[in-house]
Design a protein around this motif. Structure first.
Motif, PDB file in Angstrom:
ATOM      1  N   THR A 119      41.767 -19.467 137.496  1.00 16.11           N
ATOM      2  CA  THR A 119      41.257 -20.713 136.955  1.00 16.11           C
ATOM      3  C   THR A 119      42.515 -20.975 135.857  1.00 16.11           C
ATOM      4  O   THR A 119      42.955 -20.194 134.994  1.00 16.11           O
ATOM      5  N   ILE A 128      43.415 -22.709 132.298  1.00  9.84           N
ATOM      6  CA  ILE A 128      42.937 -23.194 131.196  1.00  9.84           C
ATOM      7  C   ILE A 128      44.035 -23.713 130.106  1.00  9.84           C
ATOM      8  O   ILE A 128      44.992 -23.527 130.386  1.00  9.84           O
ATOM      9  N   GLU A 188      41.745 -29.538 133.485  1.00  9.44           N
ATOM     10  CA  GLU A 188      41.366 -28.349 132.970  1.00  9.44           C
ATOM     11  C   GLU A 188      40.662 -27.744 133.991  1.00  9.44           C
ATOM     12  O   GLU A 188      39.718 -28.450 134.707  1.00  9.44           O
ATOM     13  N   ARG A 189      40.508 -26.406 134.205  1.00  8.14           N
ATOM     14  CA  ARG A 189      39.797 -25.276 134.957  1.00  8.14           C
ATOM     15  C   ARG A 189      39.967 -25.753 136.458  1.00  8.14           C
ATOM     16  O   ARG A 189      39.095 -25.430 137.294  1.00  8.14           O
ATOM     17  N   THR A 190      41.220 -25.901 136.707  1.00  6.49           N
ATOM     18  CA  THR A 190      41.561 -26.325 138.148  1.00  6.49           C
ATOM     19  C   THR A 190      41.521 -24.750 138.500  1.00  6.49           C
ATOM     20  O   THR A 190      41.956 -23.827 138.185  1.00  6.49           O
ATOM     21  N   LYS A 191      41.099 -24.673 139.947  1.00  5.89           N
ATOM     22  CA  LYS A 191      40.719 -23.513 140.528  1.00  5.89           C
ATOM     23  C   LYS A 191      42.076 -23.124 141.432  1.00  5.89           C
ATOM     24  O   LYS A 191      42.522 -24.018 142.462  1.00  5.89           O
ATOM     25  N   LEU A 227      37.570 -18.210 125.992  1.00  7.45           N
ATOM     26  CA  LEU A 227      38.286 -19.409 126.172  1.00  7.45           C
ATOM     27  C   LEU A 227      38.232 -20.633 125.450  1.00  7.45           C
ATOM     28  O   LEU A 227      39.112 -21.263 125.386  1.00  7.45           O
ATOM     29  N   ASN A 276      40.250 -12.201 132.332  1.00  4.09           N
ATOM     30  CA  ASN A 276      38.826 -12.702 132.473  1.00  4.09           C
ATOM     31  C   ASN A 276      37.954 -12.126 131.046  1.00  4.09           C
ATOM     32  O   ASN A 276      38.242 -10.860 130.541  1.00  4.09           O
TER      33      ASN A 276
END
Length: 632
Positions: free
Chosen positions: A335, A337, A320-323, A259, A255
């Motif tokens: 997430t 990316i 993209e940015r699937t949790k 990104l 984190n």
């Protein structure tokens, strides 16, 4: 050479009317003329010879004598020598003076004019072969196993994370690992080099490392995307039962990292806190909602410091940015990316217009109005800036390894307008990062780019060989040699990639310049050469390059599409097997990457091992060779 004027191809039929002594006299004049031509060629090139590295000096002399012979059509001479039962110069490449001298002495004997003078013994067949073997060993490493031909393998990007791939390649017979600097970055390349060194040491096998500098790439740029979605699909049997889950590697990205730097080339990533990542274990279930709104579950198959492997038993479309929710106690979230974009489809048909843009803007398909009429033609970015300065109307252009042909209609310095002249009947699709060739255009741009200088500086201490891409003229080679001296690695092996018309036509000069270094090789980039010179000429061009390199005692790397279908699908075509067997003509065969590269490598080893028990060279007829001239 007056001795070769007025010769007729039908003279062979008239030989019975000649006395053997008279015929021997005529042929002796012609052989002496060839010997004298070689001496004159060597005299004219004394300045070049003075710059040749000592290990190549005798080889350079042999090359000059060979070029002198190949500037003439001696096919009639060959046939008539064969009629007399003498050597027909079918195998003179590695020892030109020795071959000419031996035939000259035999012809003198036939005329009863034995030469009693003592001559220095020129390079013998044994000496020539020994020099080629020595130069091959210096560049490509010692022979291993039961074959003389070395095998080079292009390392795929996934070898960075798949830690078992490189050791498996070394075990299967890879002797040179090739890294293409047109892809990935310095961090990935150093990782690959370290893995090769570790695998070689662990297995007690030598495996050298070659980097291919990217050079001034001529490729299509990015294409507009419809979105960022990746489809993963497990393998099923005929009943629809899953027999092998789909595997997906997600590298770990902490984190807070930028990104915006995520890219498909670096690979998809999983971003989460370091504390949460540390608590993920193999066997954990990861749940998410895919692009279709369906609930999907995946299993963590493996985990390392680099990331995790997920296994899927159901088809999933990942955006993209699937949790992701890791079902554990307590639940962890992450997430995804770096999901690759889905490109817009650009399909070109004969008669279509395509615009190549100098500006690096995403390409797109032709825009149509409500009636289906073209209101804006398809366009693509061309990465080769010099093309917008030197390409001219009525010259040809070819895209995607020759699958799409075109004629240049106009070039205003910012946009090149093409008319498509060759494509599949239903149209040919063109994607990003596909090659663009301009075979009719003479480019005057250095082969070494700023990126190449930076990459070479970063990697020179760790590699064995550097391959120069898009070489066109001797000055390109001199610049590389100067750079290697500046980096204090003047003895680094050099491979010149012959992949365009200019390089082929300049091959004698490129060889003489390259031989100023102690380790030199030539790569026949057959894919680009076929596009640049025409597919119908490829076999002829391959032979000519092999002949000149053999005369220079310089090892050749046979590259492009060897067992390509097998590397990709696991099964070779019949024509590929024949082609792979023919790579025994060279000192090294190169395999490209693919999911089944291990199987392809083992198969190639078996083919080469068998062929070396049967192979022998054949007599070659010596017509005039157009590239034999050393004229500028």
């Amino acid at each position: 050479m007056a001795e070769f004027q007025g010769r007729r191809s039908d003279r062979f039929q008239e030989l019975e009317s000649f006395s053997q002594k008279d015929l021997a006299g005529q042929l002796l004049k012609e052989v002496h003329a060839l010997e004298q031509a070689g001496i004159e060629q060597e005299t004219l090139c004394q300045a070049d010879l003075a710059l040749i590295h000592p290990v190549f000096r005798e080889s350079a002399r042999n090359l000059l004598h060979y070029l002198a012979v190949r500037q003439h059509d001696i096919r009639d001479l060959q046939r008539e020598l064969a009629f007399l039962g003498l050597s027909s110069f079918g195998l003179l490449e590695m020892h030109v003076q020795s071959s000419l001298s031996a035939v000259s002495r035999r012809l003198q004997d036939m005329r009863g004019e034995a030469d009693g003078t003592s001559r220095p013994v020129p390079m013998t067949p044994q000496t020539g072969l020994a020099l080629l073997q020595e130069h091959t060993r210096d560049l490509l490493g010692a022979m291993q196993g039961n074959r003389d031909v070395r095998v080079m393998v292009t390392l795929p990007s996934e070898a960075v994370t798949d830690r078992g791939l490189i050791p498996a390649l070394v075990e299967a017979g890879m002797e040179i690992a090739r890294i293409n600097c047109a892809h990935d970055d310095v961090t990935a390349w150093r990782n690959l080099i370290e893995q090769v060194r570790q695998a070689s040491l662990a297995q007690g096998r030598e495996c050298r490392v070659q980097i291919d500098l990217a050079g001034p790439k001529s490729r299509t740029g990015t294409i507009s995307t419809l979105g960022q979605v990746l489809k993963v699909k497990p393998k099923r049997n005929f009943r629809g039962e899953v027999i092998e889950p789909a595997r997906l590697f997600l590298r770990y990205a902490a984190n807070g990292q930028d990104l915006q730097n995520a890219s498909a080339e670096k690979g998809m990533a999983l971003t989460m806190s370091a504390r949460d990542f540390a608590l993920i274990e193999p066997g954990t279930t990861a749940a998410f909602t895919d692009a279709r709104g369906r609930s999907i579950e995946a299993k963590v198959l493996e985990k390392s410091a680099e990331g995790v492997w997920l296994g899927f038993s159901h088809t999933a479309y990942i955006e993209e940015r699937t949790k992701l929710r890791f079902v554990s106690a307590p639940e962890r979230t992450a997430t995804i990316i770096g999901v690759p974009g889905v490109e817009e489809t650009i399909r070109l048909k004969v008669g279509d217009t395509l615009i190549l843009t100098r500006a690096d803007i995403p390409g797109h398909a032709a825009r149509l109005d409500d009636q289906g009429q073209v209101v804006a033609p398809a366009q693509l970015h061309c990465t080769l800036s010099v093309a917008f300065e030197e390409a001219r109307p009525n010259q040809s252009a070819w895209l995607d390894d020759g699958r799409i042909g075109a004629l240049i209609l106009a070039n205003d310095g910012e946009r090149i307008t093409l008319s498509i002249t060759h494509a599949a009947p239903e149209g040919s699709r063109i994607k990003a990062e596909k090659g663009i060739n301009f075979p009719d255009t003479d480019f005057h741009t250095p082969a070494l780019t700023e990126k190449d200088h930076a990459d070479l500086t970063a990697l020179a201490p760790y590699i064995d060989i550097v391959a120069l891409s898009f070489v066109r003229q001797p000055e390109d080679v001199r610049l590389l040699q100067e750079r290697l001296h500046a980096l204090a690695v003047p003895d680094l092996g050099i491979v010149l990639k012959i992949e365009n018309r200019q390089a082929f036509e300049q091959l004698p000069r490129l060889l003489l310049t390259g031989m100023r270094s102690p380790k030199l090789g030539i790569m026949i980039a057959r894919g680009d050469l076929a596009v640049e010179l025409g597919f119908e000429r490829l076999s002829e061009v391959q032979e000519e390059i092999l002949w000149l390199c053999e005369a220079a005692h310089v090892p050749v790397i046979w590259a492009t599409q060897i067992l390509e279908s097998m590397a990709k699908s696991g099964s070779p075509t019949r024509s590929e097997v024949t082609d792979a067997a023919m790579s025994i003509r060279a000192e090294c065969a190169m395999l490209n990457k693919g999911p089944h590269i291990i199987e392809a490598l083992r198969f190639l080893n078996a083919v080469l091992g068998r062929m070396e028990g049967h192979y022998s060279k054949r007599m070659t007829l010596r017509r005039k060779l157009m590239i034999a001239s050393l004229g500028s």
